[in-house]
Scaffold this motif. Structure first.
Motif, PDB file in Angstrom:
ATOM      1  N   ALA A  99      11.785  28.271  46.810  1.00  0.00           N
ATOM      2  CA  ALA A  99      10.548  28.820  47.358  1.00  0.00           C
ATOM      3  C   ALA A  99       9.932  29.831  46.402  1.00  0.00           C
ATOM      4  O   ALA A  99       8.735  30.093  46.458  1.00  0.00           O
ATOM      5  CB  ALA A  99      10.818  29.470  48.715  1.00  0.00           C
ATOM      6  N   ARG A 100      10.756  30.384  45.503  1.00  0.00           N
ATOM      7  CA  ARG A 100      10.251  31.397  44.571  1.00  0.00           C
ATOM      8  C   ARG A 100       9.224  30.830  43.602  1.00  0.00           C
ATOM      9  O   ARG A 100       8.301  31.527  43.195  1.00  0.00           O
ATOM     10  CB  ARG A 100      11.412  32.020  43.808  1.00  0.00           C
ATOM     11  N   ASP A 101       9.390  29.567  43.198  1.00  0.00           N
ATOM     12  CA  ASP A 101       8.413  28.974  42.277  1.00  0.00           C
ATOM     13  C   ASP A 101       7.527  27.944  42.965  1.00  0.00           C
ATOM     14  O   ASP A 101       6.763  27.241  42.318  1.00  0.00           O
ATOM     15  CB  ASP A 101       9.120  28.336  41.077  1.00  0.00           C
ATOM     16  N   GLY A 102       7.635  27.856  44.282  1.00  0.00           N
ATOM     17  CA  GLY A 102       6.776  26.944  45.038  1.00  0.00           C
ATOM     18  C   GLY A 102       7.238  25.506  45.065  1.00  0.00           C
ATOM     19  O   GLY A 102       6.547  24.645  45.626  1.00  0.00           O
ATOM     20  N   SER A 103       8.405  25.204  44.492  1.00  0.00           N
ATOM     21  CA  SER A 103       8.881  23.820  44.470  1.00  0.00           C
ATOM     22  C   SER A 103       9.553  23.417  45.783  1.00  0.00           C
ATOM     23  O   SER A 103       9.785  22.237  46.022  1.00  0.00           O
ATOM     24  CB  SER A 103       9.849  23.610  43.301  1.00  0.00           C
ATOM     25  N   ARG A 104       9.895  24.392  46.611  1.00  0.00           N
ATOM     26  CA  ARG A 104      10.480  24.099  47.921  1.00  0.00           C
ATOM     27  C   ARG A 104       9.520  24.544  49.010  1.00  0.00           C
ATOM     28  O   ARG A 104       9.137  25.705  49.081  1.00  0.00           O
ATOM     29  CB  ARG A 104      11.827  24.806  48.095  1.00  0.00           C
ATOM     30  N   ALA A 105       9.136  23.611  49.869  1.00  0.00           N
ATOM     31  CA  ALA A 105       8.216  23.919  50.958  1.00  0.00           C
ATOM     32  C   ALA A 105       8.927  24.711  52.043  1.00  0.00           C
ATOM     33  O   ALA A 105      10.148  24.619  52.191  1.00  0.00           O
ATOM     34  CB  ALA A 105       7.644  22.628  51.543  1.00  0.00           C
ATOM     35  N   PRO A 106       8.199  25.504  52.810  1.00  0.00           N
ATOM     36  CA  PRO A 106       8.818  26.256  53.911  1.00  0.00           C
ATOM     37  C   PRO A 106       9.569  25.333  54.866  1.00  0.00           C
ATOM     38  O   PRO A 106       9.088  24.246  55.191  1.00  0.00           O
ATOM     39  CB  PRO A 106       7.616  26.923  54.599  1.00  0.00           C
ATOM     40  N   ARG A 107      10.744  25.741  55.273  1.00  0.00           N
ATOM     41  CA  ARG A 107      11.626  25.022  56.204  1.00  0.00           C
ATOM     42  C   ARG A 107      12.286  23.799  55.580  1.00  0.00           C
ATOM     43  O   ARG A 107      13.098  23.141  56.234  1.00  0.00           O
ATOM     44  CB  ARG A 107      10.880  24.610  57.486  1.00  0.00           C
ATOM     45  N   ASP A 108      11.952  23.453  54.349  1.00  0.00           N
ATOM     46  CA  ASP A 108      12.618  22.329  53.693  1.00  0.00           C
ATOM     47  C   ASP A 108      13.999  22.770  53.223  1.00  0.00           C
ATOM     48  O   ASP A 108      14.126  23.747  52.476  1.00  0.00           O
ATOM     49  CB  ASP A 108      11.782  21.841  52.501  1.00  0.00           C
ATOM     50  N   LEU A 109      15.052  22.084  53.651  1.00  0.00           N
ATOM     51  CA  LEU A 109      16.433  22.436  53.322  1.00  0.00           C
ATOM     52  C   LEU A 109      16.723  23.910  53.643  1.00  0.00           C
ATOM     53  O   LEU A 109      17.473  24.568  52.918  1.00  0.00           O
ATOM     54  CB  LEU A 109      16.739  22.161  51.840  1.00  0.00           C
ATOM     55  N   GLU A 110      16.125  24.404  54.702  1.00  0.00           N
ATOM     56  CA  GLU A 110      16.315  25.809  55.068  1.00  0.00           C
ATOM     57  C   GLU A 110      17.784  26.080  55.381  1.00  0.00           C
ATOM     58  O   GLU A 110      18.358  25.458  56.275  1.00  0.00           O
ATOM     59  CB  GLU A 110      15.443  26.161  56.271  1.00  0.00           C
ATOM     60  N   ASP A 111      18.397  26.985  54.629  1.00  0.00           N
ATOM     61  CA  ASP A 111      19.789  27.373  54.818  1.00  0.00           C
ATOM     62  C   ASP A 111      20.746  26.184  54.672  1.00  0.00           C
ATOM     63  O   ASP A 111      21.802  26.127  55.298  1.00  0.00           O
ATOM     64  CB  ASP A 111      19.991  28.037  56.181  1.00  0.00           C
ATOM     65  N   GLU A 112      20.375  25.226  53.837  1.00  0.00           N
ATOM     66  CA  GLU A 112      21.227  24.090  53.510  1.00  0.00           C
ATOM     67  C   GLU A 112      21.304  23.958  51.993  1.00  0.00           C
ATOM     68  O   GLU A 112      20.387  24.360  51.273  1.00  0.00           O
ATOM     69  CB  GLU A 112      20.692  22.796  54.118  1.00  0.00           C
ATOM     70  N   ALA A 113      22.392  23.369  51.517  1.00  0.00           N
ATOM     71  CA  ALA A 113      22.641  23.346  50.076  1.00  0.00           C
ATOM     72  C   ALA A 113      21.865  22.261  49.356  1.00  0.00           C
ATOM     73  O   ALA A 113      21.281  22.510  48.297  1.00  0.00           O
ATOM     74  CB  ALA A 113      24.134  23.180  49.803  1.00  0.00           C
ATOM     75  N   ALA A 114      21.863  21.056  49.886  1.00  0.00           N
ATOM     76  CA  ALA A 114      21.279  19.943  49.132  1.00  0.00           C
ATOM     77  C   ALA A 114      21.080  18.740  50.038  1.00  0.00           C
ATOM     78  O   ALA A 114      21.578  18.688  51.170  1.00  0.00           O
ATOM     79  CB  ALA A 114      22.183  19.570  47.961  1.00  0.00           C
ATOM     80  N   ARG A 115      20.364  17.755  49.528  1.00  0.00           N
ATOM     81  CA  ARG A 115      20.249  16.456  50.189  1.00  0.00           C
ATOM     82  C   ARG A 115      20.273  15.368  49.116  1.00  0.00           C
ATOM     83  O   ARG A 115      19.958  15.618  47.956  1.00  0.00           O
ATOM     84  CB  ARG A 115      18.967  16.353  51.024  1.00  0.00           C
ATOM     85  N   TYR A 116      20.649  14.181  49.557  1.00  0.00           N
ATOM     86  CA  TYR A 116      20.771  13.055  48.628  1.00  0.00           C
ATOM     87  C   TYR A 116      19.843  11.931  49.056  1.00  0.00           C
ATOM     88  O   TYR A 116      19.758  11.612  50.247  1.00  0.00           O
ATOM     89  CB  TYR A 116      22.222  12.563  48.595  1.00  0.00           C
ATOM     90  N   HIS A 117      19.141  11.325  48.094  1.00  0.00           N
ATOM     91  CA  HIS A 117      18.245  10.196  48.347  1.00  0.00           C
ATOM     92  C   HIS A 117      18.921   8.935  47.807  1.00  0.00           C
ATOM     93  O   HIS A 117      18.920   8.713  46.582  1.00  0.00           O
ATOM     94  CB  HIS A 117      16.897  10.395  47.670  1.00  0.00           C
TER      95      HIS A 117
END
Length: 260
Positions: free
Chosen positions: A122-140
């Protein structure tokens, strides 16, 4: 110190001869066969003696003899003998697994299909609010891509912990952040490789490669802390905390001088 000079120092200090992705690939290649879990073998029931078998069969004339179990490693008829969802050891692993030629010892240049990794914050804007909130990662799975949340508490806490111990060292912040990211990424990439190289069912793979699973993978601290301590000491020298502790130990072990 001007911000431009500090940024230049941090950039120079964090530069590594081996990119993070290649460093992880080299470590994985060294232990490649370990990422393929051995096939599941159901635990056989206790063996009965001939006397026990005859007595048990004679107690109830309606009893039918138990179906003989095949030797270890042989297929189980009708899918019997294993937990639901887990494939048997004799079945072929699913296609498109990330490890190629894992058991081909004659191949000197084995290639590991590492997932593409994207760090978001979120610091550089690459993560949207609530996206992966308090989670480590996701896999596609379709893109074989791992997205890691740089704002996850386990990651930021490690960075803060080591920054405090190397406070005042030029370039320390860049080195610490790079090392924390590298070793957290190493753990999460290994989860992907081990899960996809196994014979788990699709349902089990979905659970193993979920954000909850990745979050749990980064919760242990001791081994990760020990590795970071070793690597940061190589790059930045002994931390202030370790220096203070060494001084205290030396001071406490000094022999007191007797007064005449």
């Amino acid at each position: 110190m001007p911000a431009e000079i500090r940024q230049l120092q941090e950039r120079a200090a964090s530069t590594d001869m081996v990119p993070r992705r290649e460093a992880i690939r080299n470590r994985v290649n060294a232990i490649l066969p370990l990422y393929q879990l051995s096939g599941y073998h159901p635990t056989p029931p206790p063996r009965q003696t001939a006397t026990q078998s005859t007595k048990a069969a004679g107690d109830d004339p309606t009893d039918t003899p138990a179906r003989p179990r095949p030797p270890t490693g042989q297929p189980c008829p009708d899918g019997a003998g294993g937990p639901p969802g887990r494939k048997h050891a004799h079945e072929e692993p699913p296609p498109n697994r990330p490890i190629e030629d894992a058991h081909d010892e004659a191949s000197p240049h084995r290639i590991v299909s590492l997932p593409d990794v994207a760090w978001i914050s979120a610091r550089d804007g690459s993560r949207a609010p609530r996206d992966l909130e308090d989670e480590a990662a996701r896999y596609h799975p379709g893109r074989h891509e791992l997205t890691i949340n740089a704002d996850f508490g386990a990651i930021t806490d490690l960075i803060t912990h080591w920054q405090d111990r190397y406070r005042g060292i030029p370039g320390a912040r860049g080195v610490i952040e790079a090392q924390v990211r590298e070793w957290c990424e190493q753990i999460l990439v290994e989860v992907v490789l081990a899960a996809r190289s196994s014979t788990w069912s699709d349902e089990q793979l979905h659970a193993l490669l979920s954000p909850t699973s990745f979050t749990a993978a980064l919760l242990p601290r001791h081994l990760l802390h020990s590795m970071l301590q070793k690597r940061l000491a190589q790059k930045l020298g002994t931390s202030r905390h370790e220096s203070d502790r060494s001084t205290a130990v030396i001071g406490s072990s000094a022999t007191p001088v007797e007064m005449c």
